[in-house]
Design a protein around this motif. Structure first.
Motif, PDB file in Angstrom:
ATOM      1  N   ARG A  20       0.801  -1.175   0.067  1.00  0.00           N
ATOM      2  CA  ARG A  20      -0.065  -0.060  -0.157  1.00  0.00           C
ATOM      3  C   ARG A  20       0.719   1.200  -0.141  1.00  0.00           C
ATOM      4  NH1 ARG A  20      -5.402  -0.158   1.903  1.00  0.00           N
ATOM      5  NH2 ARG A  20      -5.277   1.967   1.047  1.00  0.00           N
ATOM      6  N   GLY A  21       1.707   1.319  -1.070  1.00  0.00           N
ATOM      7  CA  GLY A  21       2.658   2.710  -1.110  1.00  0.00           C
ATOM      8  C   GLY A  21       3.351   3.042   0.173  1.00  0.00           C
ATOM      9  N   SER A 128       0.851   8.856   0.116  1.00  0.00           N
ATOM     10  CA  SER A 128      -0.087   7.983  -0.747  1.00  0.00           C
ATOM     11  C   SER A 128      -0.294   6.582  -0.209  1.00  0.00           C
ATOM     12  CB  SER A 128       0.123   7.804  -2.235  1.00  0.00           C
ATOM     13  OG  SER A 128      -0.400   7.066  -2.829  1.00  0.00           O
ATOM     14  N   ASP A 130      -1.672   4.241  -2.228  1.00  0.00           N
ATOM     15  CA  ASP A 130      -2.021   3.500  -3.408  1.00  0.00           C
ATOM     16  C   ASP A 130      -1.770   1.989  -3.291  1.00  0.00           C
ATOM     17  OD1 ASP A 130      -3.481   5.741  -4.338  1.00  0.00           O
ATOM     18  OD2 ASP A 130      -1.944   6.510  -5.745  1.00  0.00           O
ATOM     19  N   SER A 131      -2.745   1.209  -3.611  1.00  0.00           N
ATOM     20  CA  SER A 131      -2.387  -0.255  -3.848  1.00  0.00           C
ATOM     21  C   SER A 131      -1.285  -0.296  -4.974  1.00  0.00           C
ATOM     22  CB  SER A 131      -3.565  -0.896  -4.254  1.00  0.00           C
ATOM     23  OG  SER A 131      -3.478  -2.351  -4.134  1.00  0.00           O
ATOM     24  N   ALA A 133       1.661   0.531  -5.137  1.00  0.00           N
ATOM     25  CA  ALA A 133       2.708   1.519  -5.399  1.00  0.00           C
ATOM     26  C   ALA A 133       3.930   1.482  -4.501  1.00  0.00           C
ATOM     27  CB  ALA A 133       2.052   2.864  -4.949  1.00  0.00           C
ATOM     28  N   SER A 136       6.586   7.042  -1.878  1.00  0.00           N
ATOM     29  CA  SER A 136       6.584   8.303  -2.463  1.00  0.00           C
ATOM     30  C   SER A 136       8.137   8.809  -2.257  1.00  0.00           C
ATOM     31  CB  SER A 136       5.437   9.163  -1.984  1.00  0.00           C
ATOM     32  OG  SER A 136       5.838   9.464  -0.860  1.00  0.00           O
TER      33      SER A 136
END
Length: 163
Positions: A20-21, A128, A130-131, A133, A136
């Motif tokens: 999950r990022g 983030s 995001d699934s 990812a 960051s």
């Protein structure tokens, strides 16, 4: 599950979800700390439900948790909270990506009389979750600072244990 440690033990627990990022940052910090600290401190990775924290904290005097937080700060910055005195930290972690979050697990451990003497949370502000990812850029850049903060926390705890 990990073996039970003895009284006076320090355990570092990296919490997160590898898929999950930025939520994986707690796990990444734990991996870096495991290499840096060596066998003197038990470093554990915890994915999934916060209830696993109850078992991981049991019998441990000093717990350091590392997890992703979303409190409106700059991504990659670090917050330090002493959960020994309070577990509800307001807007720093308004919700969790885990079914039962850290705050719920701490409250439950406190109610059951299973809370460690000292429990510190190092939260890393995220960007983030995001699934699929990767971390960051701001979180990746802040990772070394978190590793250093936790390393210093471990050294302080070890010094206090010796006195």
């Amino acid at each position: 599950m990990t073996k039970r440690a003895g009284v006076g033990t320090i355990r570092v627990i990296g919490v997160g979800n590898a898929w999950r990022g930025d939520d994986a940052v707690g796990l990444q910090v734990a991996r870096h700390l495991r290499e840096r600290l060596g066998p003197s401190v038990e470093v554990v990775e915890a994915e999934g439900d916060g209830l696993v924290l109850l078992d991981l904290m049991e019998g441990i005097d000093h717990v350091i948790l590392i997890d992703a937080v979303k409190g409106g700060g700059q991504p990659g910055t670090t917050v330090r909270l002493d959960l020994s005195v309070r577990s509800r930290w307001g807007t720093v972690v308004p919700c969790s990506t885990h079914a039962i979050g850290i705050a719920d697990a701490i409250d439950l451990a406190r109610a059951m009389g299973r809370l460690p003497k000292q429990i510190i949370l190092y939260g890393i502000e995220i960007e983030s979750v995001d699934s699929g990812a990767s971390l960051s850029e701001p979180v990746r850049e802040g990772l070394d600072a978190v590793v250093e903060h936790v390393h210093q926390e471990v050294e302080r705890a070890q010094c206090m244990k010796c006195t």
